[in-house]
Design an enzyme around this catalytic site. Sequence first.
Site, short mmCIF file in Angstrom:
data_model
loop_
_atom_site.label_atom_id
_atom_site.label_comp_id
_atom_site.label_asym_id
_atom_site.label_seq_id
_atom_site.Cartn_x
_atom_site.Cartn_y
_atom_site.Cartn_z
N ASP A 141 4.91 5.45 20.33
CA ASP A 141 4.10 5.98 19.24
C ASP A 141 4.93 7.04 18.53
O ASP A 141 5.47 7.95 19.17
CB ASP A 141 2.82 6.62 19.81
CG ASP A 141 1.83 6.97 18.71
OD1 ASP A 141 2.27 7.48 17.66
OD2 ASP A 141 0.64 6.72 18.89
N ASP A 153 0.21 1.76 8.36
CA ASP A 153 -1.25 1.59 8.50
C ASP A 153 -1.96 2.65 7.64
O ASP A 153 -1.60 3.82 7.67
CB ASP A 153 -1.65 1.75 9.97
CG ASP A 153 -1.10 0.61 10.84
OD1 ASP A 153 -0.68 -0.41 10.27
OD2 ASP A 153 -1.11 0.76 12.07
N LYS A 208 -10.15 6.38 6.82
CA LYS A 208 -11.13 7.47 6.96
C LYS A 208 -10.43 8.83 6.83
O LYS A 208 -9.38 9.06 7.44
CB LYS A 208 -11.80 7.40 8.34
CG LYS A 208 -12.73 6.22 8.46
CD LYS A 208 -13.44 6.20 9.79
CE LYS A 208 -14.32 4.96 9.88
NZ LYS A 208 -14.48 4.45 11.22
N ASP A 255 1.68 -1.47 -0.58
CA ASP A 255 0.93 -2.05 -1.70
C ASP A 255 -0.43 -1.38 -1.82
O ASP A 255 -1.27 -1.82 -2.60
CB ASP A 255 0.74 -3.56 -1.49
CG ASP A 255 -0.25 -3.86 -0.40
OD1 ASP A 255 -0.24 -3.14 0.63
OD2 ASP A 255 -1.06 -4.79 -0.56
N TYR A 280 5.47 -7.68 5.30
CA TYR A 280 4.26 -7.40 4.52
C TYR A 280 4.54 -7.45 3.02
O TYR A 280 3.70 -7.85 2.23
CB TYR A 280 3.67 -6.04 4.92
CG TYR A 280 2.71 -6.14 6.08
CD1 TYR A 280 3.15 -6.59 7.32
CD2 TYR A 280 1.37 -5.79 5.94
CE1 TYR A 280 2.28 -6.69 8.39
CE2 TYR A 280 0.50 -5.90 7.01
CZ TYR A 280 0.95 -6.34 8.23
OH TYR A 280 0.08 -6.45 9.29
N GLU A 281 5.72 -7.04 2.64
CA GLU A 281 6.08 -7.04 1.22
C GLU A 281 6.13 -8.47 0.67
O GLU A 281 5.64 -8.74 -0.43
CB GLU A 281 7.44 -6.34 1.05
CG GLU A 281 7.86 -6.14 -0.39
CD GLU A 281 9.10 -5.25 -0.48
OE1 GLU A 281 9.54 -4.71 0.56
OE2 GLU A 281 9.61 -5.08 -1.59
N1 SAM Z 1 6.90 -2.47 8.49
C1 SAM Z 1 6.43 -3.83 8.68
C2 SAM Z 1 6.34 -4.54 7.36
O1 SAM Z 1 6.39 -3.86 6.32
O2 SAM Z 1 6.24 -5.78 7.35
C3 SAM Z 1 5.08 -3.85 9.43
C4 SAM Z 1 3.93 -3.23 8.71
S1 SAM Z 1 2.45 -3.17 9.71
C5 SAM Z 1 1.17 -3.02 8.57
C6 SAM Z 1 2.51 -1.52 10.39
C7 SAM Z 1 3.17 -1.48 11.75
O3 SAM Z 1 3.30 -0.11 12.14
C8 SAM Z 1 2.36 -2.15 12.84
O4 SAM Z 1 3.16 -3.07 13.54
C9 SAM Z 1 1.89 -0.99 13.73
O5 SAM Z 1 1.73 -1.37 15.08
C10 SAM Z 1 2.99 0.00 13.52
N2 SAM Z 1 2.58 1.41 13.75
C11 SAM Z 1 1.49 2.01 13.24
N3 SAM Z 1 1.40 3.29 13.64
C12 SAM Z 1 2.48 3.51 14.44
C13 SAM Z 1 2.95 4.64 15.16
N4 SAM Z 1 2.25 5.79 15.17
N5 SAM Z 1 4.08 4.52 15.87
C14 SAM Z 1 4.77 3.34 15.88
N6 SAM Z 1 4.38 2.23 15.21
C15 SAM Z 1 3.25 2.31 14.49
#
Ligand code: SAM
Length: 212
Positions: A95, A117, A121, A153, A194-195
């Site tokens: 994390d 992410d 909220k 996005d 994701y992009e």
């Molecule tokens: N960066 C990639 C992309 O653009 O395709 C993945 C985007 S995905 C929406 C966000 C990723 O961030 C997820 O795999 C999630 O598990 C990870 N993530 C979210 N919060 C995190 C944190 N605090 N520490 C490590 N990873 C995190």
Amino acid sequence: MRLRNVTGSREMIAESPFVVQEPAAHRGAWGAVFENSHPIQIEIGMGKGRFMMELAAANPDVNYIGIEKYSTVLLRAVQKLEVLELPNLRLIRMDAEDICEVFGPGEIARIYLNFSDPWPKDRHAKRRLTSRQFLARYHEILAPDGRIEFKTDNEDLFDFALGEIAPAGWKPEAVTRDLHHDEKMLPGNIMTEYEVKFSSMGNPIYKYIIYR
Ligand code: SAM
């Protein structure tokens, strides 16, 4: 992003030479992991690792570390990396809240945050990877001339992120609300998973680069 639980994913990650198992043990000495003194760049929330792998293949003189919270997601990156065998890329399952326990002061040259992410909220705002709380952590580990690059996005998340820059003591170097049509910022852009998905749906991609 969370994926269906894959039986044995933790075991597969634990056995991979590309995953750093006890990252805090290398704090302040990451050059030894790569056996060189090249600059180190990290992506926080790497997902399946497309972006990191393309960057690492294109820039052999830069070391890269991809950070991902969930084993099931990280496993996909591990499987790809075991085929590509990029010597300048390592992965960490952790994390990002604990990032200062893993990297020493000024040890990182650049931080990438891609499609983080949103935590929509208000009471969860401090969990957003672009919040002032996270910017304070990045301030610790980033070299004085280091940069953070953020793409999304999600317009609300981007507006929030822009609002956090000044209160946290950072400055914008470049900002766009439509990266894929921005002549200055588009060259050299490497698309994330994701992009690819969201831009193909017609969503504009927002991006900032910040420094302090
Ligand atoms: N960066 C990639 C992309 O653009 O395709 C993945 C985007 S995905 C929406 C966000 C990723 O961030 C997820 O795999 C999630 O598990 C990870 N993530 C979210 N919060 C995190 C944190 N605090 N520490 C490590 N990873 C995190």
